[in-house]
Design an enzyme around this catalytic site. Sequence first.
Site, PDB file in Angstrom:
ATOM      1  N   ASP A 140      14.065  68.947  26.262  1.00  0.00           N
ATOM      2  CA  ASP A 140      13.625  67.707  25.617  1.00  0.00           C
ATOM      3  C   ASP A 140      13.017  67.955  24.252  1.00  0.00           C
ATOM      4  O   ASP A 140      12.677  69.085  23.888  1.00  0.00           O
ATOM      5  CB  ASP A 140      12.626  66.951  26.511  1.00  0.00           C
ATOM      6  CG  ASP A 140      11.383  67.763  26.821  1.00  0.00           C
ATOM      7  OD1 ASP A 140      11.488  68.998  26.986  1.00  0.00           O
ATOM      8  OD2 ASP A 140      10.295  67.149  26.899  1.00  0.00           O
ATOM      9  N   GLU A 160       9.158  68.833  28.927  1.00  0.00           N
ATOM     10  CA  GLU A 160       8.040  69.724  28.611  1.00  0.00           C
ATOM     11  C   GLU A 160       7.083  69.064  27.633  1.00  0.00           C
ATOM     12  O   GLU A 160       5.910  69.396  27.597  1.00  0.00           O
ATOM     13  CB  GLU A 160       8.565  71.033  28.022  1.00  0.00           C
ATOM     14  CG  GLU A 160       7.516  72.143  27.882  1.00  0.00           C
ATOM     15  CD  GLU A 160       6.821  72.166  26.517  1.00  0.00           C
ATOM     16  OE1 GLU A 160       5.854  72.937  26.383  1.00  0.00           O
ATOM     17  OE2 GLU A 160       7.231  71.426  25.597  1.00  0.00           O
TER      18      GLU A 160
END
Lengths: 404, 404
Positions: free
Chosen positions: A115, A170
């Site tokens: 991400d 994350e």
Amino acid sequence: MTRRSSTTSSAPMGCRRDRWRGVGSTPPEGAAAAGPTGAPVTGVAPDTMPDGLLGLATALVGIPSVSHHEEVMADAVQAALELCPWLDVVRVGHNVVARTDLGRDRRVLLAGHLDTVPPAGGNDEPHLEGSTLYGLGAADMKGGLAVFLHLAGRLDTPTTDVTWCFYAAEEVAHEHNGLRQLWAERPDLLAADAAILGEPTDGLVEAGCQGTLRVRVRLAGARAHTARPYAGRNAVHRLAPLLTTVAAYEGRRPVIDGCEYHEQLQAVSVEGGVAANVVPDEATVVLNHRFAPDRTVAQAESGIRELVAPHLEAGDHWELVDASEGAPPSLGHPVLAALVAATGTAARAKVGWTDVASFWAHGVPAANFGPADPLLAHTAGEHVSAGELAAAAAVLESLLTAAI
Amino acid sequence: MTRRSSTTSSAPMGCRRDRWRGVGSTPPEGAAAAGPTGAPVTGVAPDTMPDGLLGLATALVGIPSVSHHEEVMADAVQAALELCPWLDVVRVGHNVVARTDLGRDRRVLLAGHLDTVPPAGGNDEPHLEGSTLYGLGAADMKGGLAVFLHLAGRLDTPTTDVTWCFYAAEEVAHEHNGLRQLWAERPDLLAADAAILGEPTDGLVEAGCQGTLRVRVRLAGARAHTARPYAGRNAVHRLAPLLTTVAAYEGRRPVIDGCEYHEQLQAVSVEGGVAANVVPDEATVVLNHRFAPDRTVAQAESGIRELVAPHLEAGDHWELVDASEGAPPSLGHPVLAALVAATGTAARAKVGWTDVASFWAHGVPAANFGPADPLLAHTAGEHVSAGELAAAAAVLESLLTAAI
């Protein structure tokens, strides 16, 4: 779960690498350039698409994957890894884990998050300036992902067993973290002797990581009319000596395994106020403390509380909002020592918190290593160069193919 | 507009006062006690309803009139005033103005706001403890309204002409203020030689009023990761010296017409913060300055800016949010001097801003005078006693009936 026996690993590498380079090939008339799974790659004209690692990184930046929207990215990564017959590929949610099973004495895990933070300053479309790639995630951390995918598709017979771990979420609250999901649901997939987290580190080893905690301090006062403030007590005014102490804070700089950590204390938010003509009876400040891995959360909180204590009174409120332990550098571990040696440069301390701490909490020594400048993370102008990508790939290839 | 000639003023006072006392009479079986217009009076058992001024104040507290909901209250006041044939009664919105027209040399205007702040701590129902009335608005300022209504219904031949002004929406933003509406639409109704505002003043004259201004100060910084704060600049930390200066402020105490004013500076709100791990690049503080009426808004703002200037830099932002001029004590005016004399006590300065300034801005010298402790205004326990009501009524009756 897709299981391919390593006995089928004779499929030609060139063919597989061609698939990856295919993201840069000229598409059919009128079609957009497409990533590995057909996801459109925007912002780079097909005829300028670079080859090799830079092309792969460009393709990955071209697949949007803001936190909580990693599905297409995970599909692309999974499809790419499944082209490699020497890898067991497992999908758990939007996390993808691919492992060799060569019966080596050691296993090294390489992990990277899929991400990105949200776009900033129009950086959601990749673009190239010479051999440097700009765009959301270029530094944090699609450059690192490109290096991992490149090596996963290239190293069919590494000298240690290798686990490639691509995980989601994350960049948001830890409860969503894909690594956390894997530890909860499939800890067997994360078993390893050492782990390397591909966060941007400028191609050096950034060892361990500092812990982090946040405390909310609420100062009390008493309301009064602002024309008669002596009838009350201004809680916002009470912030003055507290913030003076925080601003003057000089953090410890302990040296561990030759790495100098640097503790920090910052007010990250402040709030207070009742109405235009009312002396505020409450003011709140949130402090973020970054502490070296020779201290626990409890020790670090206690140290900050002692610092602030002279400004607290009965009726005030102290709350630990959240906290994460740090991780020691663990540079005595043979894999991490070999990684440092492969870079040709001394390791330095990681002062930010990373998922290195998540591995350490599960008994796996870990370090940060990846291409790109860490100071570019989360900035509108983040970028990574072909040279940085190639250098990081060379270091990891050397580590994973060294004689043992 | 209802016009009644003063020649009909021979209607018996007792009759009219009976109407007012009627709020305390025993209602029909099963019916709630009712105020002057039938609005229910809650919280006081009919058989304990006190007589006279205290009963009138209790009835008024029993009519809810939170700002923007003054209609029923205005109806009640209008209906009561229209019982007095010596008064011209005019309704403008939810403002009610009643005037004598006796051709006197002087006209005194007595003004009070109909609205209250919202309820607090369950004080929306009036209750009596002995001869003290508790409830929302008891002090600010339905006690004062009761005194005005009592005198309006009693003084059919005052020695000065009298204007009774009951207005809406004083407790909210000035744009809604009923007095402002009257100045805009019917300034003729507010013409007077002097004005008395019935705000709670402990039965003393509180002379003039201080001005007020608010400034918003925005300090700039530069974002950075909190693990590397040296890469940025913390705007919240920059609040520390500014708030230290504000907290240490010692206001001027100029004496005007024998009244000592006392300037104040208070931070009324503070705000800043980007995210849990980001050094904030902006912090905002709103300052409220109360200044004596020997200074204009411009002078007062300049003084505060000079105080704060050492903490400001290029890139910071200074904004005057709002401001209201104060009003001088004007105690040399014969009406206000006579009012002070009638109290038997020296006047003191009004340190809060009141609509006295609104009159002064239109050339009408004004002072604050009313029953109840001003420090009780806007508190859950606001109250007024029968003795305070009677004393205030006596002072005003003496003023309005003195030989001239």
